[in-house]
Write an enzyme that holds these catalytic residues in place. Sequence first.
Site, PDB file in Angstrom:
ATOM      1  N   ALA A 193       0.777  -1.234   0.083  1.00  0.00           N
ATOM      2  CA  ALA A 193       0.058  -0.103   0.048  1.00  0.00           C
ATOM      3  C   ALA A 193       0.863   1.205  -0.080  1.00  0.00           C
ATOM      4  O   ALA A 193       1.989   1.231   0.486  1.00  0.00           O
ATOM      5  CB  ALA A 193      -1.022   0.265   1.349  1.00  0.00           C
ATOM      6  N   TYR A 206      -5.617   8.832   3.176  1.00  0.00           N
ATOM      7  CA  TYR A 206      -4.821   7.462   3.659  1.00  0.00           C
ATOM      8  C   TYR A 206      -5.616   6.673   4.480  1.00  0.00           C
ATOM      9  O   TYR A 206      -5.805   5.563   4.212  1.00  0.00           O
ATOM     10  CB  TYR A 206      -3.422   7.840   4.336  1.00  0.00           C
ATOM     11  CG  TYR A 206      -2.555   6.636   4.795  1.00  0.00           C
ATOM     12  CD1 TYR A 206      -2.419   5.653   4.105  1.00  0.00           C
ATOM     13  CD2 TYR A 206      -2.512   6.669   6.228  1.00  0.00           C
ATOM     14  CE1 TYR A 206      -1.637   4.506   4.759  1.00  0.00           C
ATOM     15  CE2 TYR A 206      -2.073   5.684   6.645  1.00  0.00           C
ATOM     16  CZ  TYR A 206      -1.385   4.474   6.126  1.00  0.00           C
ATOM     17  OH  TYR A 206      -0.998   3.309   6.757  1.00  0.00           O
TER      18      TYR A 206
HETATM   19  N1  UFG Z   1       7.307  15.329  13.623  1.00  0.00           N
HETATM   20  C1  UFG Z   1       8.171  16.355  13.779  1.00  0.00           C
HETATM   21  N2  UFG Z   1       9.151  16.644  12.516  1.00  0.00           N
HETATM   22  C2  UFG Z   1       9.358  15.813  11.685  1.00  0.00           C
HETATM   23  C3  UFG Z   1       8.476  14.587  11.528  1.00  0.00           C
HETATM   24  C4  UFG Z   1       7.580  14.265  12.433  1.00  0.00           C
HETATM   25  O1  UFG Z   1       7.852  17.060  14.711  1.00  0.00           O
HETATM   26  O2  UFG Z   1       9.956  16.151  10.777  1.00  0.00           O
HETATM   27  C5  UFG Z   1       6.287  14.918  14.725  1.00  0.00           C
HETATM   28  C6  UFG Z   1       4.921  14.816  14.098  1.00  0.00           C
HETATM   29  O3  UFG Z   1       4.422  15.987  14.054  1.00  0.00           O
HETATM   30  C7  UFG Z   1       4.240  13.878  14.908  1.00  0.00           C
HETATM   31  C8  UFG Z   1       5.462  12.834  15.228  1.00  0.00           C
HETATM   32  O4  UFG Z   1       6.595  13.598  15.220  1.00  0.00           O
HETATM   33  O5  UFG Z   1       3.787  14.585  16.003  1.00  0.00           O
HETATM   34  C9  UFG Z   1       5.400  11.562  14.773  1.00  0.00           C
HETATM   35  O6  UFG Z   1       5.300  11.813  13.201  1.00  0.00           O
HETATM   36  P1  UFG Z   1       5.571  10.755  12.202  1.00  0.00           P
HETATM   37  O7  UFG Z   1       5.661  11.393  10.716  1.00  0.00           O
HETATM   38  O8  UFG Z   1       6.716   9.942  12.592  1.00  0.00           O
HETATM   39  O9  UFG Z   1       4.449   9.803  12.487  1.00  0.00           O
HETATM   40  P2  UFG Z   1       2.892  10.175  12.285  1.00  0.00           P
HETATM   41  O10 UFG Z   1       2.209   9.967  13.755  1.00  0.00           O
HETATM   42  O11 UFG Z   1       2.476  11.323  11.502  1.00  0.00           O
HETATM   43  O12 UFG Z   1       2.340   8.829  11.597  1.00  0.00           O
HETATM   44  C10 UFG Z   1       2.145   7.450  11.981  1.00  0.00           C
HETATM   45  C11 UFG Z   1       2.158   6.561  10.636  1.00  0.00           C
HETATM   46  C12 UFG Z   1       1.388   6.719   9.594  1.00  0.00           C
HETATM   47  C13 UFG Z   1      -0.118   6.442  10.468  1.00  0.00           C
HETATM   48  C14 UFG Z   1       0.005   7.549  11.634  1.00  0.00           C
HETATM   49  C15 UFG Z   1      -1.420   7.313  12.313  1.00  0.00           C
HETATM   50  O13 UFG Z   1       3.702   6.952   9.890  1.00  0.00           O
HETATM   51  O14 UFG Z   1       1.323   5.800   8.682  1.00  0.00           O
HETATM   52  O15 UFG Z   1       1.103   7.185  12.481  1.00  0.00           O
HETATM   53  O16 UFG Z   1      -1.856   8.509  13.042  1.00  0.00           O
HETATM   54  F1  UFG Z   1      -1.244   7.145   9.575  1.00  0.00           F
END
Ligand code: UFG
Length: 324
Positions: free
Chosen positions: A75, A141
């Site tokens: 996916a 997504y």
């Molecule tokens: N973050 C930052 N800076 C960055 C990247 C991330 O501060 O450069 C923060 C984000 O705002 C978030 C946390 O770090 O608060 C985690 O972010 P990630 O991008 O690592 O992960 P996500 O929580 O956004 O996403 C994950 C999965 C997705 C899924 C999601 C479910 O990667 O596939 O959890 O909410 F959909």
Amino acid sequence: MSNILVTGGAGYIGSHTVYQLVQRGYNVTVLDDLSTGFRDAVPEPQLHICSLFDTEQVTQLLIRQQIEAVVHFAAFIAVGESTKEPERYFTNNVSGSLSLFSAMAAAGVNKLVFSSTAAVYGNPVSTPIPETAAIAPVNPYGETKATVERALGWLDQCRGLRSVRLRYFNACGANPEAGLSERHVPETHLIPLLLKAVVTGQPMTIFGTDYPTPDGTCIRDYIHVDDLAKAHIAAIDHLLGGGSSEVFNVGTGHGFSVREVLAAVEAVTGKPVPHVFGDRREGDPAELVADSSKLQQRLGWSPEYTSLERIVASAWPSEQRRWA
Ligand code: UFG
């Protein structure tokens, strides 16, 4: 031992799961179109390069390999990208899955482990989140995954397709002994980006410091990829043992803020993480923490990696090579 097909087995979570399946003696066949996966993440003889949309070829592969159960990872996974290209996400994630399910019906395969996500919950009203929380995705997504989950409910009723839907929280870490690691292009995930900043000296951005959390940054439930892989094996064994369709959250039940993850990276690497503070990232809920008690009670699963430092340490060697 049972014959298992893993779609998307050349990807991050897929390859870690393939490794554990092989270690435990399953006969594993990997189907991957290598659009985002890596050829070297899977042993060559096991890899079948094929599109999920080629229903006929997938049917033949299922029959030829005498597949008993399918683990479906293949996916697109980037939340931000899904808001810019929703059609592509629905086509790939929903239509691709339906093509696979048609092939499974044609080949008489009726057991499936499906890779779902905490993104199906959108902005939850409270955390930790149980599986009974409302399904209310806030991006395409999450909606694609929720749509496939709903389709699976009907396929169980109408066709007897038994499935376990695993809703992952924040997958992270790596298995250095297996030579496996996270290699998303572009990388959007927090831990690899913090480690990249340490290696390159280029600052990463912390997205938002005004969330209603104790330190103002978002809280997430970081679950090691090997613990996720273990949950898939427990799900396969449940289905092979005659178990019914189920949905499970997969997380540790402990939340860490972005600042706490940054501190863990500094502790493990012994170096400061260059960083700047930026605006909130669109679509980020303040706090996502799993209630995984159902998975623990029903399938006897429990996470081995409960320390953030251990998780970061598992990723550090490969991230050093990756960004050097
Ligand atoms: N973050 C930052 N800076 C960055 C990247 C991330 O501060 O450069 C923060 C984000 O705002 C978030 C946390 O770090 O608060 C985690 O972010 P990630 O991008 O690592 O992960 P996500 O929580 O956004 O996403 C994950 C999965 C997705 C899924 C999601 C479910 O990667 O596939 O959890 O909410 F959909």
